[in-house]
Scaffold this motif. Structure first.
Motif, short mmCIF file in Angstrom:
data_model
loop_
_atom_site.label_atom_id
_atom_site.label_comp_id
_atom_site.label_asym_id
_atom_site.label_seq_id
_atom_site.Cartn_x
_atom_site.Cartn_y
_atom_site.Cartn_z
N ILE A 57 0.69 -1.35 -0.09
CA ILE A 57 0.01 0.11 -0.05
C ILE A 57 0.90 1.20 0.03
O ILE A 57 1.83 1.18 0.71
N PHE A 58 0.53 2.08 -0.82
CA PHE A 58 1.25 3.35 -0.96
C PHE A 58 0.19 4.66 -0.86
O PHE A 58 -0.91 4.33 -1.52
N TYR A 59 0.41 5.77 -0.13
CA TYR A 59 -0.28 6.89 -0.11
C TYR A 59 0.19 8.07 -0.36
O TYR A 59 1.40 8.22 -0.18
N GLY A 60 -0.21 8.88 -1.24
CA GLY A 60 0.31 10.29 -1.39
C GLY A 60 0.34 11.07 -0.15
O GLY A 60 -0.37 10.90 1.06
N ASP A 61 1.28 12.04 -0.12
CA ASP A 61 1.58 12.70 1.09
C ASP A 61 0.57 13.35 1.68
O ASP A 61 0.17 13.70 2.74
N ALA A 62 -0.44 14.01 0.60
CA ALA A 62 -1.46 14.66 0.98
C ALA A 62 -2.75 14.26 2.04
O ALA A 62 -3.34 14.72 2.36
N VAL A 63 -2.77 12.75 1.59
CA VAL A 63 -3.79 12.04 2.51
C VAL A 63 -3.10 10.98 3.44
O VAL A 63 -4.13 10.39 3.97
N THR A 64 -1.90 11.03 3.46
CA THR A 64 -1.44 9.90 4.36
C THR A 64 -1.81 10.00 5.69
O THR A 64 -2.00 11.41 6.44
N GLY A 65 -2.49 9.18 6.61
CA GLY A 65 -3.02 8.97 7.86
C GLY A 65 -4.30 9.63 7.87
O GLY A 65 -5.03 9.42 8.93
N ARG A 66 -4.89 9.83 6.74
CA ARG A 66 -6.43 10.15 6.77
C ARG A 66 -7.19 9.29 5.93
O ARG A 66 -8.44 8.96 6.09
N PHE A 67 -6.84 8.90 4.71
CA PHE A 67 -7.43 7.86 3.96
C PHE A 67 -6.82 6.51 4.06
O PHE A 67 -5.55 6.13 4.39
N SER A 68 -7.77 5.68 3.76
CA SER A 68 -7.34 4.11 3.60
C SER A 68 -7.78 3.39 2.51
O SER A 68 -9.11 3.74 2.23
N ILE A 69 -6.99 2.53 1.80
CA ILE A 69 -7.15 2.04 0.65
C ILE A 69 -7.46 0.45 1.06
O ILE A 69 -6.76 -0.06 1.83
N SER A 70 -8.53 -0.23 0.39
CA SER A 70 -8.53 -1.72 0.88
C SER A 70 -9.51 -2.33 -0.17
O SER A 70 -9.94 -1.61 -1.23
N ARG A 71 -9.30 -3.70 -0.46
CA ARG A 71 -9.96 -4.51 -1.33
C ARG A 71 -10.72 -5.57 -0.78
O ARG A 71 -10.29 -6.07 0.04
N ASP A 72 -12.03 -5.82 -1.35
CA ASP A 72 -12.81 -7.04 -1.15
C ASP A 72 -12.68 -7.76 -2.14
O ASP A 72 -13.26 -7.75 -3.21
N ASN A 73 -11.98 -9.15 -2.17
CA ASN A 73 -11.80 -9.85 -3.30
C ASN A 73 -12.93 -10.57 -3.79
O ASN A 73 -13.24 -10.98 -5.01
N ALA A 74 -13.77 -10.85 -2.75
CA ALA A 74 -15.03 -11.86 -3.14
C ALA A 74 -16.07 -10.75 -3.94
O ALA A 74 -16.83 -11.43 -4.65
N LYS A 75 -15.87 -9.49 -3.57
CA LYS A 75 -16.97 -8.74 -4.28
C LYS A 75 -16.37 -8.05 -5.39
O LYS A 75 -17.16 -7.18 -6.15
N ASN A 76 -14.87 -8.26 -5.36
CA ASN A 76 -14.32 -7.63 -6.65
C ASN A 76 -14.40 -5.98 -6.66
O ASN A 76 -14.57 -5.51 -7.55
#
Length: 115
Positions: A57-76
């Motif tokens: 996982i990588f975040y841009g500097d402007a959003v680090t600590g505030r945004f979160s990326i994730s993925r649900d493989n079952a739901k694609n």
């Protein structure tokens, strides 16, 4: 044919939260690098977050600590959790798939407006 469809954007007050979703058809997200980009009027497109096929996982500097990326493989489905929103987060947010050498498929975008 790969299609990415975003949803979840909207208008929110500063300090609020949103969750964006991106559903894919025609390909399995877990097999590719997936990312969120954003673009505000008059500004250059900006990388927000990236999730690789092996869960790096990588975040841009402007959003680090505030945004979160994730993925649900079952739901694609790919998600982006936006917290502690600021007015400068206002932009069109795009779900993007990473191909072998470049980002090859883009969704139509979902608008986030923070006031």
């Amino acid at each position: 044919h790969v299609q990415l469809v975003e949803s979840g954007g909207g208008s929110v007050e500063a300090g609020g939260s949103l969750r964006l979703s991106c559903t894919a058809s025609g390909a399995k997200m877990e097999q590719n690098c997936m990312a969120w980009f954003r673009q505000a009027p008059g500004k250059e497109r900006e990388g927000v977050a990236l999730l690789s096929a092996n869960d790096y996982i990588f975040y841009g500097d402007a959003v680090t600590g505030r945004f979160s990326i994730s993925r649900d493989n079952a739901k694609n489905t790919l998600y982006l959790e936006l917290n502690s929103l600021k007015t400068e987060d206002t932009a069109m947010y795009y779900c993007v798939r990473g191909g072998e050498s470049h980002f090859d498929y883009w969704g139509q975008g979902t608008q986030v407006t923070v006031s």
